[in-house]
Design an enzyme around this catalytic site. Structure first.
Site, PDB file in Angstrom:
ATOM      1  N   THR A  29       0.913  -1.234  -0.229  1.00  0.00           N
ATOM      2  CA  THR A  29       0.053   0.035  -0.010  1.00  0.00           C
ATOM      3  C   THR A  29       0.910   1.179   0.040  1.00  0.00           C
ATOM      4  OG1 THR A  29      -2.033  -0.978   0.963  1.00  0.00           O
ATOM      5  CG2 THR A  29      -1.538   1.159   1.656  1.00  0.00           C
ATOM      6  N   GLN A 102      -4.683  -7.275  -6.453  1.00  0.00           N
ATOM      7  CA  GLN A 102      -4.971  -7.603  -5.344  1.00  0.00           C
ATOM      8  C   GLN A 102      -6.370  -7.015  -4.902  1.00  0.00           C
ATOM      9  OE1 GLN A 102      -3.812  -6.733  -1.032  1.00  0.00           O
ATOM     10  NE2 GLN A 102      -3.522  -8.977  -0.997  1.00  0.00           N
ATOM     11  N   HIS A 178      -7.731 -10.677  -1.416  1.00  0.00           N
ATOM     12  CA  HIS A 178      -7.209 -10.356  -0.167  1.00  0.00           C
ATOM     13  C   HIS A 178      -7.922 -11.046   1.017  1.00  0.00           C
ATOM     14  CE1 HIS A 178      -4.747  -8.575   2.804  1.00  0.00           C
ATOM     15  NE2 HIS A 178      -4.677  -7.354   2.540  1.00  0.00           N
ATOM     16  N   ASN A 181      -4.732 -10.357   6.981  1.00  0.00           N
ATOM     17  CA  ASN A 181      -4.495  -9.031   7.594  1.00  0.00           C
ATOM     18  C   ASN A 181      -5.609  -8.376   8.312  1.00  0.00           C
ATOM     19  OD1 ASN A 181      -1.786  -9.608   7.071  1.00  0.00           O
ATOM     20  ND2 ASN A 181      -1.541  -7.786   5.383  1.00  0.00           N
ATOM     21  N   TYR A 183      -8.737  -7.896   7.363  1.00  0.00           N
ATOM     22  CA  TYR A 183      -9.694  -7.042   6.674  1.00  0.00           C
ATOM     23  C   TYR A 183     -11.044  -8.081   6.399  1.00  0.00           C
ATOM     24  CZ  TYR A 183      -5.846  -3.968   5.982  1.00  0.00           C
ATOM     25  OH  TYR A 183      -4.855  -3.169   6.350  1.00  0.00           O
ATOM     26  N   ARG A 230      -4.558 -14.573  -0.755  1.00  0.00           N
ATOM     27  CA  ARG A 230      -3.878 -14.357   0.195  1.00  0.00           C
ATOM     28  C   ARG A 230      -4.537 -14.554   1.796  1.00  0.00           C
ATOM     29  NH1 ARG A 230       0.127  -9.149   1.921  1.00  0.00           N
ATOM     30  NH2 ARG A 230       2.224 -10.354   1.697  1.00  0.00           N
ATOM     31  N   ASN A 238      -4.192  -5.305  12.676  1.00  0.00           N
ATOM     32  CA  ASN A 238      -5.630  -4.902  12.605  1.00  0.00           C
ATOM     33  C   ASN A 238      -6.622  -5.774  13.257  1.00  0.00           C
ATOM     34  OD1 ASN A 238      -5.111  -2.780  10.777  1.00  0.00           O
ATOM     35  ND2 ASN A 238      -5.040  -4.615   9.112  1.00  0.00           N
ATOM     36  N   GLY A 320       8.290  -7.988   0.079  1.00  0.00           N
ATOM     37  CA  GLY A 320       7.645  -6.686   0.112  1.00  0.00           C
ATOM     38  C   GLY A 320       8.463  -5.674   0.213  1.00  0.00           C
ATOM     39  N   ARG A 321       8.918  -5.040   1.599  1.00  0.00           N
ATOM     40  CA  ARG A 321       9.502  -3.758   1.392  1.00  0.00           C
ATOM     41  C   ARG A 321      11.098  -3.722   0.638  1.00  0.00           C
ATOM     42  NH1 ARG A 321       8.638  -3.571   7.647  1.00  0.00           N
ATOM     43  NH2 ARG A 321       8.808  -5.992   7.468  1.00  0.00           N
TER      44      ARG A 321
END
Ligand code: 8OZ
Length: 362
Positions: A29, A102, A178, A181, A183, A230, A238, A320-321
């Protein structure tokens, strides 16, 4: 122990998607889709720069206006969004890359200021998450949600189906649903957030129902070989929590496996972006229940990635990062070049800086 890391640079397939190597870019994101939740031309540059990944998984993208939970994240429900995403998929394909989108609904991880006038976040149950989101006023507590009515669920599934169709119209090679995480889909999976007493709550069978129905609808709309999912079985982000995640996620994977030819499952191991060992969990028991491709994620480096692929624990490893600050991450890993550090100040929001100005080597 010696591990042959060459395996990371060999081709593979996830469903119908042919990958040049075993390294995926995880969805990240970046909060730069403004105005109107439409990705900008900068995003085409950003993803194009990273097209040497075997697979790019584009950032979480809301399926509907109610699916948004953060400032300036992109959507895939308007014609303008579809047109803008097409320039991005074209940029990636022009460089020989593959890219999936996603599909995201945040559920209760939202704030009324981000939603259409008069709406509140929706969730399996009217339980406010102990969590914050990023709004025009910075980090704020999420708003209290309302429980989705049973009668609303078919339209929700329809939104996922249409979003998947839109993604294909926009030129994506597939989608990743998705379900991680904390959601919306994850909120239905876990008993910490799902207190429903209808067909979508209570037993594991009922809590995995929305996941199964959404992924079935998407697979029916665009083909199972272009559909992935995922999951994050033990992440605490979260305010996600469940009293017994092992049997829950084993059954979730079994149900996904029953959708013949599903392309892949992508699992975040441990706490998203953090401790891989926050809670005990047997990931091999999930892998053993699925016939399709397997992507593993969270804190891998070259050696652990190669070891996981060599051992058959995963087909592809998502980074990722490291992909934010190393557009040529695949080449850097291949040549054991040093990795550039990420500037955390430019992660969320802003313009070119910290987005498209991380240089490749040389
Ligand atoms: C970081 C900030 C905002 C959203 C996720 C989509 O955790 C996200 C996200 C991550 O999956």
């Amino acid at each position: 122990m010696s591990t042959d890391s060459d395996v990371l640079f060999t081709p593979t397939r996830l469903g119908s998607i042919a990958l040049a190597n075993r390294i995926a870019m995880a969805p990240l994101t970046r909060n730069r889709a403004l105005p109107d939740r439409v990705p900008t031309p900068l995003a085409a540059t950003y993803y194009g720069q990273r097209a040497s990944a075997g697979l790019l998984i584009a950032e979480a993208t809301q399926i509907s206006p109610l699916g948004q939970g953060y400032l300036d994240t992109p959507g895939i429900y308007s014609a303008a969004q579809v047109t803008a995403w097409k320039t991005i998929t074209d940029a990636v394909h022009a460089r020989g890359g593959k890219i999936v989108l996603q599909l995201w609904h945040v559920g209760r991880i939202s704030h009324t200021s981000l939603l259409p006038e008069g709406e509140v976040p929706v969730a399996p149950s009217a339980i406010r998450a102990d969590s914050k989101t990023f709004t025009a006023n910075g980090f704020e507590d999420v708003s209290a949600p309302r429980a989705l009515a049973l009668e609303e669920i078919p339209a929700l599934i329809e939104d996922y189906r249409q979003a998947a169709r839109n993604a294909i119209t926009a030129g994506f090679d597939g989608v990743e649903v998705h379900a991680a995480n904390g959601y919306l889909i994850d909120q239905f999976l876990r008993d910490g957030s799902n207190h429903r007493d209808d067909a979508y709550g209570g037993s594991i069978e009922n809590r995995t129902r929305l996941l199964f129905e959404v992924v079935s609808a998407v697979a029916e709309a665009i083909g199972p070989a272009r559909t992935g999912v995922r999951l994050s079985p033990v992440t605490p982000v979260n305010d996600a929590h469940d009293s017994n995640p092992q049997p829950l996620f084993e059954r979730a994977v079994e149900r996904l496996d029953s959708i013949d030819g599903l392309a892949f499952i992508h699992v975040i191991e441990g706490a998203t972006g953090g401790d891989r060992d926050n809670l005990p969990f047997d990931y091999a028991a999930l892998r053993a229940r699925f016939r399709g491709g397997w992507i593993a994620n969270n804190g891998y480096d070259k050696a652990s990635a190669a070891a996981a692929v060599t051992a058959g624990n995963a087909d592809v490893i998502a980074f990722g990062r490291p992909f934010i600050s190393n557009p040529d991450l695949v080449e850097r890993l291949r040549t054991d070049a040093p990795l550039a550090a990420l500037d955390p100040q430019t992660l969320y929001g802003g313009g070119e800086h910290g987005y498209i100005d991380y240089p490749p080597l040389g």
